[in-house]
Design a protein around this motif. Structure first.
Motif, PDB file in Angstrom:
ATOM      1  N   ARG A  32      52.032  43.958  43.318  1.00 44.67           N
ATOM      2  CA  ARG A  32      53.048  43.768  42.272  1.00 44.67           C
ATOM      3  C   ARG A  32      52.319  43.584  40.952  1.00 44.67           C
ATOM      4  O   ARG A  32      51.535  42.645  40.795  1.00 44.67           O
ATOM      5  CB  ARG A  32      53.922  42.561  42.570  1.00 44.67           C
ATOM      6  CG  ARG A  32      55.112  42.449  41.624  1.00 44.67           C
ATOM      7  CD  ARG A  32      56.224  41.577  42.183  1.00 44.67           C
ATOM      8  NE  ARG A  32      56.701  42.023  43.485  1.00 44.67           N
ATOM      9  CZ  ARG A  32      57.549  43.013  43.674  1.00 44.67           C
ATOM     10  NH1 ARG A  32      58.000  43.703  42.647  1.00 44.67           N
ATOM     11  NH2 ARG A  32      57.942  43.324  44.899  1.00 44.67           N
ATOM     12  N   LEU A  33      52.553  44.495  40.014  1.00 42.88           N
ATOM     13  CA  LEU A  33      51.899  44.477  38.708  1.00 42.88           C
ATOM     14  C   LEU A  33      52.907  44.124  37.634  1.00 42.88           C
ATOM     15  O   LEU A  33      53.963  44.757  37.528  1.00 42.88           O
ATOM     16  CB  LEU A  33      51.283  45.845  38.398  1.00 42.88           C
ATOM     17  CG  LEU A  33      50.720  46.032  36.989  1.00 42.88           C
ATOM     18  CD1 LEU A  33      49.530  45.118  36.751  1.00 42.88           C
ATOM     19  CD2 LEU A  33      50.342  47.486  36.740  1.00 42.88           C
ATOM     20  N   LEU A  34      52.575  43.136  36.846  1.00 44.81           N
ATOM     21  CA  LEU A  34      53.395  42.750  35.697  1.00 44.81           C
ATOM     22  C   LEU A  34      52.538  42.892  34.451  1.00 44.81           C
ATOM     23  O   LEU A  34      51.497  42.250  34.340  1.00 44.81           O
ATOM     24  CB  LEU A  34      53.909  41.324  35.843  1.00 44.81           C
ATOM     25  CG  LEU A  34      54.768  40.797  34.695  1.00 44.81           C
ATOM     26  CD1 LEU A  34      56.023  41.650  34.528  1.00 44.81           C
ATOM     27  CD2 LEU A  34      55.142  39.337  34.929  1.00 44.81           C
ATOM     28  N   VAL A  35      52.987  43.742  33.550  1.00 43.93           N
ATOM     29  CA  VAL A  35      52.280  43.957  32.292  1.00 43.93           C
ATOM     30  C   VAL A  35      53.049  43.225  31.194  1.00 43.93           C
ATOM     31  O   VAL A  35      54.260  43.463  31.005  1.00 43.93           O
ATOM     32  CB  VAL A  35      52.157  45.450  31.964  1.00 43.93           C
ATOM     33  CG1 VAL A  35      51.371  45.650  30.669  1.00 43.93           C
ATOM     34  CG2 VAL A  35      51.482  46.198  33.101  1.00 43.93           C
ATOM     35  N   LEU A  36      52.369  42.325  30.504  1.00 48.14           N
ATOM     36  CA  LEU A  36      53.040  41.500  29.476  1.00 48.14           C
ATOM     37  C   LEU A  36      52.555  41.848  28.074  1.00 48.14           C
ATOM     38  O   LEU A  36      51.404  42.274  27.905  1.00 48.14           O
ATOM     39  CB  LEU A  36      52.796  40.019  29.759  1.00 48.14           C
ATOM     40  CG  LEU A  36      53.315  39.500  31.108  1.00 48.14           C
ATOM     41  CD1 LEU A  36      52.913  38.053  31.293  1.00 48.14           C
ATOM     42  CD2 LEU A  36      54.828  39.655  31.193  1.00 48.14           C
TER      43      LEU A  36
END
Lengths: 112, 112
Positions: free
Chosen positions: A108-112
């Motif tokens: 799971r990748l979250l780019v902020l």
């Protein structure tokens, strides 16, 4: 028996940072390998697939790339992440000719 | 556009009831497969039906394929709470071996 590993399980990255996701398969030789992305509440989008070392087919033009440096290793990379790269990334393998695919646990990748 | 479209998008049933999920596709296929995905996990292959087959069974699963209507159905009999998951149909398009095209999935909730 065959096993597929993905890491990391979860990743939070800032926009513009690089990315490297790794997938390895054990217990089989010369598998077909696949990278998919799954956005929330949606189906799977095929990003790349490989039928052999150094052989990569890209399905969707974007800022991601894939490499297969070894027979059972598949790497998904980016030089600069975008917000739209957030999602659930799944690696899968299949035996050539047989079409059933076996999936890893996902990143799971979250780019902020 | 999606090759496979599942129907309904969400299904809620009582434990013990049967669950029927449908999938329609657009182009000629070699085979159609159904996968299950538990929340936050990778996909698990359930069953594969080839274009020259009309029906297949596997345990509590029954899959039908109607190539004239370009549709398939997945029946889960005597559902259990553990069947709660998302279900995806995926097709191998004729001439595009080794690649699966997924639908958006059906969310099945089985109430105990």
């Amino acid at each position: 028996s065959q096993t597929i590993h993905q890491w990391p399980a979860t990743l939070v990255q800032p926009v513009g940072s690089p990315l490297s996701l790794e997938c390895t398969v054990e217990g089989t030789s010369n598998p077909n390998l696949y990278w998919y992305r799954q956005a929330a509440g949606r189906g799977l989008q095929l990003l790349f697939y490989s039928v052999g070392i150094g052989q990569i087919s890209s399905e969707v033009p974007q800022n991601l790339s894939a490499s297969r440096p070894q027979d059972r290793q598949f790497i998904l990379s980016s030089k600069k992440l975008l917000l739209s790269d957030s999602g659930f990334y799944l690696c899968a393998w299949s035996v050539p000719v047989l079409e059933t695919q076996y999936f890893g646990p996902g990143t799971r990748l979250l780019v902020l | 556009s999606q090759q496979g479209e599942e129907d309904p998008q969400a299904l809620s049933i009582q434990e013990g009831e049967n669950a029927t999920m449908n999938c329609s596709y657009k182009t000629s296929i070699n085979n159609l497969q159904w996968y299950r995905q538990n929340s936050g996990r990778g996909l698990v292959h359930l069953i594969l039906i080839r274009s020259n087959e009309r029906e297949k069974h596997s345990g509590r699963l029954r899959v039908t394929l109607d190539t004239s209507k370009k549709s398939s159905s997945l029946l889960i009999t005597a559902s259990r709470a553990a069947d709660t998951a998302s279900y995806f149909c995926a097709t191998v398009i004729t001439g595009a071996n080794s690649k699966l095209t997924f639908g958006k999935g059906i969310t099945l909730s089985v109430r105990p």
